[in-house]
Design an enzyme around this catalytic site. Structure first.
Site, short mmCIF file in Angstrom:
data_model
loop_
_atom_site.label_atom_id
_atom_site.label_comp_id
_atom_site.label_asym_id
_atom_site.label_seq_id
_atom_site.Cartn_x
_atom_site.Cartn_y
_atom_site.Cartn_z
N GLU A 80 3.93 -5.59 7.15
CA GLU A 80 3.32 -4.44 7.84
C GLU A 80 3.83 -4.25 9.26
O GLU A 80 3.92 -3.12 9.75
CB GLU A 80 1.79 -4.60 7.86
CG GLU A 80 1.12 -4.38 6.52
CD GLU A 80 1.00 -5.65 5.70
OE1 GLU A 80 0.23 -5.65 4.73
OE2 GLU A 80 1.70 -6.65 6.02
N GLY A 135 -0.09 -4.99 0.89
CA GLY A 135 -1.33 -4.88 0.12
C GLY A 135 -1.25 -5.59 -1.22
O GLY A 135 -2.26 -6.04 -1.75
N GLU A 174 -1.96 -9.16 -0.47
CA GLU A 174 -3.39 -9.24 -0.15
C GLU A 174 -4.24 -9.11 -1.40
O GLU A 174 -5.27 -9.80 -1.53
CB GLU A 174 -3.74 -8.17 0.88
CG GLU A 174 -3.13 -8.46 2.25
CD GLU A 174 -3.16 -7.27 3.19
OE1 GLU A 174 -3.62 -7.43 4.33
OE2 GLU A 174 -2.72 -6.17 2.78
N ALA A 205 0.85 -1.19 0.00
CA ALA A 205 0.00 0.00 0.00
C ALA A 205 0.89 1.24 0.00
O ALA A 205 2.06 1.18 0.38
CB ALA A 205 -0.91 -0.01 1.22
#
Length: 258
Positions: A132, A109, A112, A66
């Site tokens: 993360e 991300g 994911e 992200a």
């Protein structure tokens, strides 16, 4: 064709292709990219001429995570009320099967995002992980839920709690990816898989995906009941009659998606 700022789209036969295109940020997921991704996927999903979607990135990165710069200063309220990643929830609900073609980094991300897809083909250069925790947070786009379902609790716990990456070979052995192929062959192989899916009856493909997803969300007994109901309902389709007639007559089926 809609023009996008952070992705590219094209149609090849019955397959819709979406390429993440933020090279300056290794395809990091920001609000614009996620919104555009959801929009493009919804457009393909609404098109009965599309039987499969391929999602890919660049040679260096499927998606490196992200966008930290976009998130860093946000408050809990902003992340809840103005969730920049809400589009990923819509993307994960498309009826059309999605093949992720992953090369380079698929971290945070990006990992994911790959896990929202139905099939993950990995180049031998791919690297997966949920780093993360090194940023002072935890995975927030499904990493703590989808990863244990894919590779088991203990393997997932190691990755989430240490933040380490695993290469494509380890990811395949762990069950995260469907298959590893040479990087030079990744898009060709993804196209072959997508073409094979897109050549099947569209309503049957939708039903198969729904039944597969139910296996992740229900008990075995509930899932078996759901599968039986869906299986029986498909005998109302013209494509069921055509498929079985083609098998009996030793010819290729001519599915009409009805």
């Amino acid at each position: 064709m809609t023009e996008y700022a952070t992705i590219r789209t094209e149609t090849r036969g019955r397959v819709g292709w979406i390429t993440l295109d933020r090279p300056e940020a290794l395809n990091a997921l920001n609000s614009t990219l996620v919104t555009e991704l959801a929009h493009a996927a919804a457009a393909f999903d609404a098109d009965e001429g599309i039987g499969c979607i391929v999602l890919t990135g660049s040679d260096r990165a499927f998606a490196a995570g992200a966008d930290i710069k976009e998130m860093e200063a946000k408050t809990p309220r902003e992340m809840t009320m103005d969730n920049p990643f809400v589009g990923l929830e819509a993307f994960s609900r498309v009826r059309t099967p999605v093949v992720a073609a992953v090369a380079g980094y698929a971290l945070g991300g990006g990992c994911e995002l790959a896990m929202t897809c139905d099939i993950i083909l990995a180049a031998d250069t791919a690297k997966f992980g949920q780093p993360e925790i090194t940023l002072g947070v935890i995975p927030g786009l499904g990493g703590t839920q989808r990863l244990p379902r894919a590779i088991g609790y203990y393997k997932a716990a190691e990755l989430v709690l240490t933040g380490r990456m695993m290469d494509a070979g380890e990811a395949e052995r762990a069950g995260l990816v469907s298959r590893v192929v040479p990087a030079a062959d990744l898009l060709e192989e993804a196209g072959k898989v997508a073409d094979a899916i897109a050549g099947k009856s569209l309503p049957v493909v939708y039903a198969a995906k729904e039944a597969l997803r139910a296996s992740l969300e229900t008990t075995a007994s509930e899932g078996l009941r759901f599968e039986k109901q869906v299986f029986s309902s498909l005998f109302a389709l013209d494509d069921q009659k055509e498929g079985m007639a083609a098998f009996r007559e030793k010819r290729a089926a001519d599915f009409r998606h009805r």
